[in-house]
Design a protein around this motif. Structure first.
Motif, PDB file in Angstrom:
ATOM      1  N   ALA A 155       0.836  -1.200   0.000  1.00  0.00           N
ATOM      2  CA  ALA A 155       0.000   0.000   0.000  1.00  0.00           C
ATOM      3  C   ALA A 155       0.871   1.251   0.000  1.00  0.00           C
ATOM      4  CB  ALA A 155      -0.916   0.000   1.224  1.00  0.00           C
ATOM      5  N   SER A 156       0.285   2.346  -0.436  1.00  0.00           N
ATOM      6  CA  SER A 156       1.003   3.619  -0.398  1.00  0.00           C
ATOM      7  C   SER A 156       1.090   4.109   1.043  1.00  0.00           C
ATOM      8  CB  SER A 156       0.284   4.658  -1.259  1.00  0.00           C
ATOM      9  OG  SER A 156      -1.013   4.924  -0.734  1.00  0.00           O
ATOM     10  N   ALA A 157       2.034   4.982   1.313  1.00  0.00           N
ATOM     11  CA  ALA A 157       2.235   5.478   2.675  1.00  0.00           C
ATOM     12  C   ALA A 157       0.994   6.186   3.206  1.00  0.00           C
ATOM     13  CB  ALA A 157       3.442   6.419   2.707  1.00  0.00           C
ATOM     14  N   ASP A 158       0.281   6.893   2.339  1.00  0.00           N
ATOM     15  CA  ASP A 158      -0.912   7.623   2.778  1.00  0.00           C
ATOM     16  C   ASP A 158      -2.083   6.694   3.068  1.00  0.00           C
ATOM     17  OD1 ASP A 158       0.476   9.986   2.483  1.00  0.00           O
ATOM     18  OD2 ASP A 158      -0.228  10.318   0.419  1.00  0.00           O
ATOM     19  N   ASP A 159      -2.069   5.513   2.473  1.00  0.00           N
ATOM     20  CA  ASP A 159      -3.213   4.608   2.600  1.00  0.00           C
ATOM     21  C   ASP A 159      -2.977   3.493   3.619  1.00  0.00           C
ATOM     22  OD1 ASP A 159      -5.832   4.062   1.795  1.00  0.00           O
ATOM     23  OD2 ASP A 159      -5.169   2.464   0.445  1.00  0.00           O
ATOM     24  N   ARG A 160      -1.809   3.476   4.227  1.00  0.00           N
ATOM     25  CA  ARG A 160      -1.465   2.358   5.112  1.00  0.00           C
ATOM     26  C   ARG A 160      -2.380   2.254   6.328  1.00  0.00           C
ATOM     27  NH1 ARG A 160       5.169   2.666   5.164  1.00  0.00           N
ATOM     28  NH2 ARG A 160       5.489   1.582   3.161  1.00  0.00           N
ATOM     29  N   LEU A 161      -2.668   3.363   6.960  1.00  0.00           N
ATOM     30  CA  LEU A 161      -3.507   3.316   8.160  1.00  0.00           C
ATOM     31  C   LEU A 161      -4.898   2.794   7.835  1.00  0.00           C
ATOM     32  CD1 LEU A 161      -2.537   6.596  10.073  1.00  0.00           C
ATOM     33  CD2 LEU A 161      -1.924   4.230  10.614  1.00  0.00           C
ATOM     34  N   ASN A 162      -5.431   3.173   6.696  1.00  0.00           N
ATOM     35  CA  ASN A 162      -6.747   2.688   6.288  1.00  0.00           C
ATOM     36  C   ASN A 162      -6.712   1.188   6.008  1.00  0.00           C
ATOM     37  OD1 ASN A 162      -9.506   2.878   5.456  1.00  0.00           O
ATOM     38  ND2 ASN A 162      -8.810   2.873   3.325  1.00  0.00           N
ATOM     39  N   VAL A 163      -5.663   0.743   5.317  1.00  0.00           N
ATOM     40  CA  VAL A 163      -5.514  -0.688   5.033  1.00  0.00           C
ATOM     41  C   VAL A 163      -5.343  -1.473   6.332  1.00  0.00           C
ATOM     42  CG1 VAL A 163      -4.022  -2.418   3.960  1.00  0.00           C
ATOM     43  CG2 VAL A 163      -4.570  -0.309   2.731  1.00  0.00           C
ATOM     44  N   ALA A 164      -4.518  -0.946   7.231  1.00  0.00           N
ATOM     45  CA  ALA A 164      -4.285  -1.624   8.508  1.00  0.00           C
ATOM     46  C   ALA A 164      -5.573  -1.727   9.319  1.00  0.00           C
ATOM     47  CB  ALA A 164      -3.215  -0.885   9.301  1.00  0.00           C
ATOM     48  N   SER A 165      -6.383  -0.681   9.306  1.00  0.00           N
ATOM     49  CA  SER A 165      -7.637  -0.689  10.053  1.00  0.00           C
ATOM     50  C   SER A 165      -8.609  -1.722   9.499  1.00  0.00           C
ATOM     51  CB  SER A 165      -8.261   0.712  10.018  1.00  0.00           C
ATOM     52  OG  SER A 165      -9.504   0.728  10.675  1.00  0.00           O
TER      53      SER A 165
END
Length: 263
Positions: A155-165
């Motif tokens: 995932a991109s750095a900006d989208d990591r938190l969303n993917v992790a959640s």
């Protein structure tokens, strides 16, 4: 005037022989030993059922995740060496009719074997998906960590938190970034992370497992696992105390009544 003599009557007090007490104590000791033995059998039987239930329910989110992948062997090929990920027809896995029926219903099936704990589920294509776990709690935790690392690296750095959640909800875990030095574990755990890119450890505060993964750019994530199997869970202990206390209380009552009847 002479005093009249008052007759004195000596009451005869019955005494119970020592043999009676020894016999009574022997009965109580035997009953206590029997109750303890029954409690051990009860404890073993209950925990056998609880252990089987836990060994199937704990890896279930992981198995559902893998089963939902269109091609898990290709997507997660590195799990073949980690947890012996396999996929194929049911005839390849030497399964009992009961296990086959449960898999047909879409259930996750756990089988304790000589080569480790086998966990199976039916995939999208109808084939059977299997993991082999030597240490179920640790192996499942590290496998989830590997999957997290692969997806977060993709995932991109900006989208990591969303993917992790989203992944945390699906895999029934909690995840957070380790951007605060106070959240970092001991140095030996960090050494494992530096060496393997991943480390499993147990948090002494709650006894739950933690997995730390390091992404390709060095960012650290911590995955908090659910609690492991506890044979001394409070419902089990409470049940044993109630059974043991209740039976011994009845035994003491009957013993006292027998003593009273012999006075």
């Amino acid at each position: 005037m002479p005093f009249a003599r008052i007759p004195v009557f000596h009451a005869r007090v019955g005494t119970m022989p020592l043999k009676f007490f020894l016999k009574l104590y022997a009965r109580l000791a035997g009953l206590t030993a029997l109750v303890v033995f029954l409690c051990v059998l009860l404890f073993t039987g209950i925990n056998s059922v609880r252990s089987q239930f836990w060994h199937e329910r704990f890896p279930e989110p992981l198995m559902r995740w893998l089963a939902a992948a269109p091609a898990p062997l290709q997507q997660y090929h590195w799990l073949s060496s980690a947890v012996d990920l396999r996929m194929g027809a049911a005839s390849r896995f030497n399964l009992s009719p009961v296990a086959l029926e449960r898999l047909g219903y879409g259930q996750v099936v756990g089988i304790d074997s000589d080569v480790g704990y086998r966990v199976l589920v039916t995939g999208l294509s109808g084939e059977i998906l299997q993991l082999r776990l030597n240490e179920p709690y640790r192996d499942v935790s590290e496998t989830i960590g590997l999957i997290f690392r692969w997806h977060l690296d993709s995932a991109s750095a900006d989208d990591r938190l969303n993917v992790a959640s989203q992944m945390a909800r699906s895999l029934n875990v909690e995840v957070q970034t380790l951007d605060d030095a106070d959240l970092l574990p001991d140095s030996d755990v960090l050494d494992q992370v530096a060496e393997r890119g991943l480390a499993f450890y147990t948090d002494e505060s709650d006894g739950c497992g933690r997995v730390i993964v390091q992404l390709s750019d060095g960012e650290l994530y911590r995955i908090d696992m659910p609690a492991g199997f506890d044979p001394w869970a409070w419902p089990v202990v409470l049940l044993l105390v109630l059974v043991l206390g209740g039976v011994l209380a009845v035994a003491v009552f009957l013993a006292l009544r027998e003593v009273d009847s012999n006075l």
